[in-house]
Design a protein around this motif. Structure first.
Motif, short mmCIF file in Angstrom:
data_model
loop_
_atom_site.label_atom_id
_atom_site.label_comp_id
_atom_site.label_asym_id
_atom_site.label_seq_id
_atom_site.Cartn_x
_atom_site.Cartn_y
_atom_site.Cartn_z
N VAL A 268 12.90 -3.25 15.08
CA VAL A 268 11.73 -3.58 15.45
C VAL A 268 10.61 -2.25 15.16
N GLY A 269 11.22 -1.07 15.10
CA GLY A 269 10.28 0.00 14.95
C GLY A 269 9.81 0.01 13.55
N THR A 270 10.63 -0.31 12.59
CA THR A 270 10.41 -0.54 11.38
C THR A 270 9.38 -1.42 11.02
N LEU A 271 9.50 -2.66 11.62
CA LEU A 271 8.52 -3.47 11.39
C LEU A 271 7.11 -3.01 11.88
N PHE A 272 6.99 -2.49 12.84
CA PHE A 272 5.78 -1.72 13.57
C PHE A 272 5.22 -0.66 12.53
N ASN A 273 6.20 -0.06 11.68
CA ASN A 273 5.52 0.78 10.84
C ASN A 273 4.81 0.21 9.89
N PHE A 274 5.34 -0.95 9.23
CA PHE A 274 4.55 -1.78 8.50
C PHE A 274 3.20 -2.13 8.99
N ILE A 275 3.21 -2.74 10.15
CA ILE A 275 1.94 -2.78 10.81
C ILE A 275 0.94 -1.68 10.69
N LEU A 276 1.51 -0.69 11.18
CA LEU A 276 0.62 0.66 11.13
C LEU A 276 0.03 0.89 9.71
N GLY A 277 0.85 0.90 8.65
CA GLY A 277 0.52 1.15 7.26
C GLY A 277 -0.73 0.18 6.83
N PHE A 278 -0.40 -1.17 7.47
CA PHE A 278 -1.34 -2.20 7.04
C PHE A 278 -2.66 -1.73 7.69
N GLY A 279 -2.85 -1.54 8.97
CA GLY A 279 -4.00 -1.36 9.49
C GLY A 279 -4.49 0.00 9.09
N LEU A 280 -3.79 1.27 8.91
CA LEU A 280 -4.47 2.62 8.48
C LEU A 280 -4.74 2.47 7.04
N ILE A 392 19.18 10.25 10.76
CA ILE A 392 17.81 10.61 10.58
C ILE A 392 17.00 10.43 9.44
N PRO A 393 17.46 11.24 8.45
CA PRO A 393 16.81 11.22 6.91
C PRO A 393 16.91 9.81 6.52
N GLN A 394 18.12 9.16 6.37
CA GLN A 394 18.05 7.87 5.94
C GLN A 394 16.86 6.88 6.60
N GLY A 395 17.02 7.08 8.08
CA GLY A 395 15.91 6.20 8.93
C GLY A 395 14.58 6.51 8.62
N SER A 396 14.15 7.80 8.46
CA SER A 396 12.96 8.27 7.98
C SER A 396 12.50 7.74 6.77
N ALA A 397 13.58 7.76 5.73
CA ALA A 397 13.11 7.42 4.38
C ALA A 397 12.81 5.65 4.56
N LEU A 398 13.57 4.81 5.24
CA LEU A 398 13.37 3.54 5.32
C LEU A 398 11.83 3.28 5.94
N THR A 399 11.71 3.96 7.03
CA THR A 399 10.38 3.62 7.74
C THR A 399 9.09 4.21 7.02
N ASN A 400 9.42 5.49 6.40
CA ASN A 400 8.20 5.58 5.56
C ASN A 400 7.88 4.72 4.54
N MET A 401 9.08 4.40 3.58
CA MET A 401 8.80 3.38 2.57
C MET A 401 8.23 1.95 3.17
N GLY A 407 0.74 -0.51 3.98
CA GLY A 407 -0.54 0.21 3.42
C GLY A 407 -1.05 -0.63 2.11
N THR A 408 0.06 -0.58 1.23
CA THR A 408 -0.07 -1.45 0.01
C THR A 408 -0.51 -2.94 -0.08
N PHE A 409 0.28 -3.54 1.03
CA PHE A 409 0.00 -4.95 1.31
C PHE A 409 -1.43 -5.10 1.79
N GLY A 410 -1.60 -4.08 2.78
CA GLY A 410 -2.84 -4.27 3.53
C GLY A 410 -3.98 -4.11 2.71
N THR A 411 -4.10 -3.03 1.39
CA THR A 411 -5.12 -3.10 0.85
C THR A 411 -5.36 -4.29 -0.23
N ALA A 412 -4.19 -4.67 -0.79
CA ALA A 412 -4.10 -5.77 -1.65
C ALA A 412 -4.80 -7.19 -0.88
N ILE A 413 -4.25 -7.31 0.36
CA ILE A 413 -4.47 -8.53 1.07
C ILE A 413 -6.01 -8.56 1.41
#
Length: 519
Positions: A268-280, A392-401, A407-413
């Motif tokens: 769920v947190g990974t999903l919300f990181n996508f949302i955060l990137g979209f809005g930011l 944590i390194p693997q988790g951080s990598a996935l959430t940051n990606m 962010g890319t989706f947000g800008t393109a959309i």
């Protein structure tokens, strides 16, 4: 348990500097592209690869950073990423043609992609959980503020120096971060395990992420799926992403541990990181474009416009970090308030008009800054709370990606939406511009009289009057389009608030960490 001391805060300074290098460079070149085109003799299509190449390479390396940290050692990989990023910055600044610049931007993206995720894992594994909120607050300033101040800094440098200095400015900070890394950052006591390089997974990952990045960056320009190039990239991206997921779930020691997504809070947190990137990224993209193209602000004026909100985000980070340390309420509530504040910012700007000046944006951007400050740290705490130290390194990598992809989706959309929606608004408004509409007929007579008074013939004056009227209609259509865009971004955040209930369950605590003796 290590005592809170000078060395720990040097670690914070080091990783935040590295994070700022990566996040600022993701947006700083956007306002220098016109000067690059003129100096390098490049077309708009050619120069856009300067942005696309960096973003695609960075996304791939963010995904691989957890595996590379385990393979090379966290400190070694972090230092190597800074060095590669800094050297590539030198060659970017000395490039003599556009394709040379694109090549070194890709190299720079390879270095930059390793900075953000590794920096976050260093913090989490260095600080005890009672101090982690403050540490993440300072680090979050780099992640959130970087994309906002990038265009400001880029505009100032371009206006007063040249585009080359957009890259040269990285050199002293890169050297400083490298020295501090070897002096103060230690390897964790608990070692991570990494298998051999899975070349098939790497090829599939590059196909998937690279293809998707190119589709989102170039789709609007190429008219989406009417272009054979975009269709080909779509097939490559689909094959690459599906193949990569299959491969990572099949091997024992994957490059990216997708099995972490089986944990509900992390997923769920990974999903919300996508949302955060979209809005930011979408909001950072929309506001400068609107202010410069519609309201006529300069790049420097637009940058100064964004600065108060960025400062407010920076001020909120340590406040929220301190509150999390006190553990008064669940991090979920802070995140919910942040999402609602972001909706308030978007809703306020959805009433924008052509008469808006810099003062109009001040309070909405302050609200946005507070909201972003209340989202980032609680979301990071919740997302990584159930992970073990070595995960944590693997988790951080996935959430940051995922956040970067958001962010890319947000800008393109938003780019596509603005292009299509403006045509609709223009068509509707243009229907009212005729001699049968009393308001428009009166305005056309006024414009015609103005041009006649300047000596134009009646036919010429009438043509100019209609042109001026149509230009005004087009501007109004764009204002309505951007107002709709703000509302959509805010609405996206609003409807996601109930999804925060998916985080409910056992008490949320800071992620597991390794205490490191800092002498």
């Amino acid at each position: 348990m290590m005592k809170l001391g000078f060395d720990k805060w040097v670690v914070v300074l080091t990783v935040t500097t590295a994070a700022l290098l990566q996040t600022i460079d993701s947006s700083i070149v956007n306002v220098t592209l016109n000067q690059m085109m003129g100096n390098l003799g490049a077309s708009l299509g050619d120069i856009s690869w300067v942005v696309t190449g960096y973003a695609a390479a960075s996304a791939v390396m963010i995904t691989m950073s957890g595996w590379l940290s385990a393979k090379l050692g966290r400190r070694n990989y972090f230092a190597a990423s800074i060095i590669l990023f800094t050297i590539a910055s030198v060659f970017c600044g000395t490039s003599t043609n556009v394709w040379e610049l694109v090549f070194f931007r890709v190299v720079q993206g390879i270095g930059g992609g390793g900075l953000l995720t590794t920096a976050q894992s260093i913090l989490i594994q260095t600080f005890p959980k009672e101090d982690l909120g403050i540490a993440n607050a300072i680090f979050g300033m780099g992640v959130i503020i970087g994309p906002s101040i990038g265009p400001t800094l880029g505009g100032y440098i371009t206006d007063n120096l040249s585009w080359n200095w957009v890259f040269y400015i990285n050199i002293p900070f890169g050297i400083l971060a490298t020295v501090l890394t070897y002096m103060f950052i230690k390897e964790p006591e608990e070692k991570m395990t990494a298998g051999k390089m899975d070349w098939l997974a790497l090829v599939l990952l590059t196909m998937g992420i690279g293809g998707l990045q190119i589709i989102l960056e170039k789709g609007q320009e190429k008219d989406w799926f009417d272009s054979g190039f975009i269709v080909g990239m779509s097939i490559a991206a689909a094959v690459g992403l599906i193949g990569f997921i299959w491969r990572e779930l099949a091997v024992k020691l994957p490059i990216l541990d997708l099995s972490l997504l089986r944990r509900r809070r992390f997923a769920v947190g990974t999903l919300f990181n996508f949302i955060l990137g979209f809005g930011l990224f979408a909001s950072v993209f929309i506001i400068p474009v609107f202010c410069q193209t519609i309201l006529g602000f300069t790049a420097s004026q637009t940058g100064l416009l964004l600065m108060p909100g960025s400062i407010m985000t920076g001020m909120m980070m340590p406040v929220v970090g301190g509150l999390l340390r006190k553990n008064y309420i669940s991090p979920v509530w802070y995140a919910a308030i942040g999402f609602l504040l972001f909706f308030g910012f978007s809703y306020d700007l959805s009433a924008i008009s052509l008469s808006a000046g810099p003062d109009y944006f001040f309070w909405p951007l302050i609200i946005r800054g507070i909201g972003m400050g209340m989202i980032f740290i609680p979301l990071t705490t919740i997302t990584l709370s159930d992970l073990k130290s070595v995960e944590i390194p693997q988790g951080s990598a996935l959430t940051n990606m995922v956040r970067q992809l958001g962010g890319t989706f947000g800008t393109a959309i938003m780019t596509t939406y603005i292009s299509t929606r403006s045509v609709l608004h223009l068509s509707r408004l243009s229907d009212n511009v005729s001699i049968y509409n009393p308001f428009s007929a009166d305005r056309i007579r006024q414009y015609t009289g103005l041009f006649l008074s300047k000596g134009d013939a009646l036919m010429t004056a009438t043509r100019k009057a209609y042109g001026l009227m149509q230009g005004g209609v087009m501007k109004q259509a764009m204002v309505m389009t951007y107002a709709d865009s703000f509302l959509i971004i805010g609405g996206f955040f609003l409807i996601c608030v109930p999804l925060l209930l998916l985080f409910t369950g056992k008490k949320i605590e800071a992620p597991a960490h390794v205490d490191i003796a800092m002498e």
